[in-house]
Design a protein around this motif. Structure first.
Motif, short mmCIF file in Angstrom:
data_model
loop_
_atom_site.label_atom_id
_atom_site.label_comp_id
_atom_site.label_asym_id
_atom_site.label_seq_id
_atom_site.Cartn_x
_atom_site.Cartn_y
_atom_site.Cartn_z
N VAL A 128 22.66 110.96 -15.75
CA VAL A 128 23.05 109.58 -16.04
C VAL A 128 24.05 109.17 -14.97
O VAL A 128 25.11 109.78 -14.83
CB VAL A 128 23.67 109.45 -17.45
N TYR A 129 23.70 108.16 -14.21
CA TYR A 129 24.48 107.73 -13.05
C TYR A 129 25.10 106.38 -13.35
O TYR A 129 24.39 105.42 -13.67
CB TYR A 129 23.56 107.64 -11.83
N CYS A 130 26.42 106.27 -13.28
CA CYS A 130 27.11 105.02 -13.61
C CYS A 130 27.81 104.46 -12.38
O CYS A 130 28.64 105.14 -11.76
CB CYS A 130 28.12 105.25 -14.73
N SER A 131 27.48 103.22 -12.04
CA SER A 131 28.15 102.49 -10.96
C SER A 131 29.05 101.42 -11.57
O SER A 131 28.61 100.63 -12.40
CB SER A 131 27.14 101.81 -10.04
N ILE A 132 30.30 101.39 -11.15
CA ILE A 132 31.25 100.37 -11.60
C ILE A 132 31.66 99.55 -10.37
O ILE A 132 32.04 100.10 -9.34
CB ILE A 132 32.50 101.01 -12.24
N SER A 133 31.57 98.23 -10.50
CA SER A 133 31.89 97.37 -9.35
C SER A 133 32.55 96.09 -9.84
O SER A 133 32.68 95.85 -11.04
CB SER A 133 30.61 97.04 -8.56
N GLY A 134 32.96 95.28 -8.88
CA GLY A 134 33.59 94.02 -9.24
C GLY A 134 32.59 92.97 -9.70
O GLY A 134 32.84 92.27 -10.68
#
Length: 408
Positions: A128-134
């Motif tokens: 499970v790959y999580c990307s957090i961005s603006g």
């Protein structure tokens, strides 16, 4: 009876790779660690994560920034240089044995470092790959940095607080960062549950802008359908979309908060016949400015404690305005053991807040304090089967670093 720290957590047996920094990402990984996951923090040997050197108010305790201590408990630190080609095999081996990877790099950075979703998914389809961005991976803002104040400005929320005529005001909480971290944890947990059904991991994408807009569902649905913008009043502490008496009022010794309460019942608290006559549910909207002008100075005749006793007696929603010292001494905080200790470096102990999630069978717990940079590098690499010879090569190349505590 076993202590929570000695019992298996809800996420016991899951491994999380935390390649994040600052607040939203580290907080998401910390919450997973609180719930029992083995969280490995990936940080550069050259100084480590941002919060190790750029902490809140530049305050250190036990040699570490308090901000780092706050949002990096229940983690092990692997000091690894993702830009060093020698680190690639280590990351690949970790990914193959992990369940979650979290990153909050600028758009395109993860791919340049070789830790983008497509590549890691090919190594471990169950990851499970999580990307957090603006602002997410699409649209004209995708390359802009996501920072709490800036996102609050974009969100429209700054016109919901403050008095009429004031400049736009941000909220005092780091709401954009914190809510984004919690949404990331929710998305990761949902993807882990889905993996049990569909057999593979997936890409979870969370952006701060979407989260802060979502936190204003009431206001935005009202505007989008009824075209009503929040309208400020002259009353300090009031909210632009909520009727009187909602606000903050000075008492004889401090301040009092009032939430959404029937004005007729507030009339009983204040012994005021005009307020007693306002019995319709929407009178707080219809007579909003008049109500504020009428009650603004009514509370200075008694202490906050005296007003709270009256409000509680009449079931009016009210509370005090605390500073942090008040929180520390509050009887509810003490009775519910909100303030706890986590391990610190060199035998110290760090005061902190307990996890806010209570589970009856698999309790959240604080098992580890925030790690020293590279404190767990040797242990983690040994778990991957690396020999001393290979470890020495990695150390000499600068790909990894092992923490060596200072001798007293």
């Amino acid at each position: 009876m076993n202590s929570p720290a000695s019992m298996p957590g809800a996420l016991d047996g899951l491994r999380v790779l935390d390649a994040t920094q600052m607040l939203a990402g580290p907080l998401a990984a910390t919450r997973l660690g609180d719930l029992g996951a083995d969280v490995i923090k990936l940080e550069s040997p050259a100084g480590g994560e941002f919060n190790r050197t750029h902490g809140f108010d530049d305050v250190r305790f036990g040699g570490e920034m308090t901000t780092f201590l706050a949002v990096n408990r229940n983690k092990r630190s692997l000091a690894i240089d993702l830009k060093n080609p020698e680190s690639g095999a280590v990351i690949d081996a970790l990914v193959a044995t992990s369940d979650v990877f979290i990153q909050n790099f600028r758009h395109g950075t993860a791919e340049r470092l070789g830790v983008g979703y497509d590549r890691l998914h090919a190594i471990n389809p169950q990851l499970v790959y999580c990307s957090i961005s603006g602002y997410g991976p699409h649209g004209p803002y995708r390359d802009r940095p996501g920072q709490d104040l800036i996102v609050q400005g974009y969100s429209g929320s700054m016109f919901s607080v403050g008095s009429e005529g004031d400049d736009p005001e941000p909220g005092a909480l780091w709401a954009a960062d914190v809510m984004t971290g919690y949404h990331a944890a929710i998305g990761i947990l949902a993807a882990l549950r889905a993996r049990d059904v569909i057999g593979i991991g997936q890409h979870v994408e969370i952006d701060m802008f979407s989260v802060v807009l979502d936190a204003q569902l009431q206001e935005l649905v009202t505007f989008l359908n009824a075209r009503r913008q929040p309208v400020r009043t002259a009353e300090p502490g009031a909210h632009a979309s909520i009727p009187a008496p909602y606000g903050v009022y000075r008492t004889s010794d401090s301040w009092l908060t009032l939430a959404m309460s029937p004005l007729s019942v507030l009339g009983e608290v204040l012994d005021d016949n005009w307020l007693r006559s306002l019995t319709h549910y929407n009178d707080g909207h219809v007579h909003r400015d008049q109500v504020y002008a009428h009650i603004r100075n009514k509370f200075v005749t008694k202490t906050t404690a005296e007003w709270l006793e009256l409000c509680d007696r009449h079931k009016v929603w009210a509370g005090p305005v605390y500073d942090y010292a008040d929180i520390e001494a509050d009887p509810h905080v003490l009775a519910t053991q909100m303030l706890v200790e986590q391990p610190g470096s060199n035998g110290t102990s760090v005061r902190t807040l307990r996890p806010p999630i209570a589970l009856s069978e698999t309790p959240a717990s604080i098992r580890l304090g925030a790690p020293a940079l590279g404190a767990d590098s040797a242990e983690i690499l040994a778990e991957l089967g690396y020999t001393d010879e290979v470890l020495d090569r990695l150390l000499q190349s600068g790909a990894v670093e092992i923490h060596r505590p200072h001798l007293s």
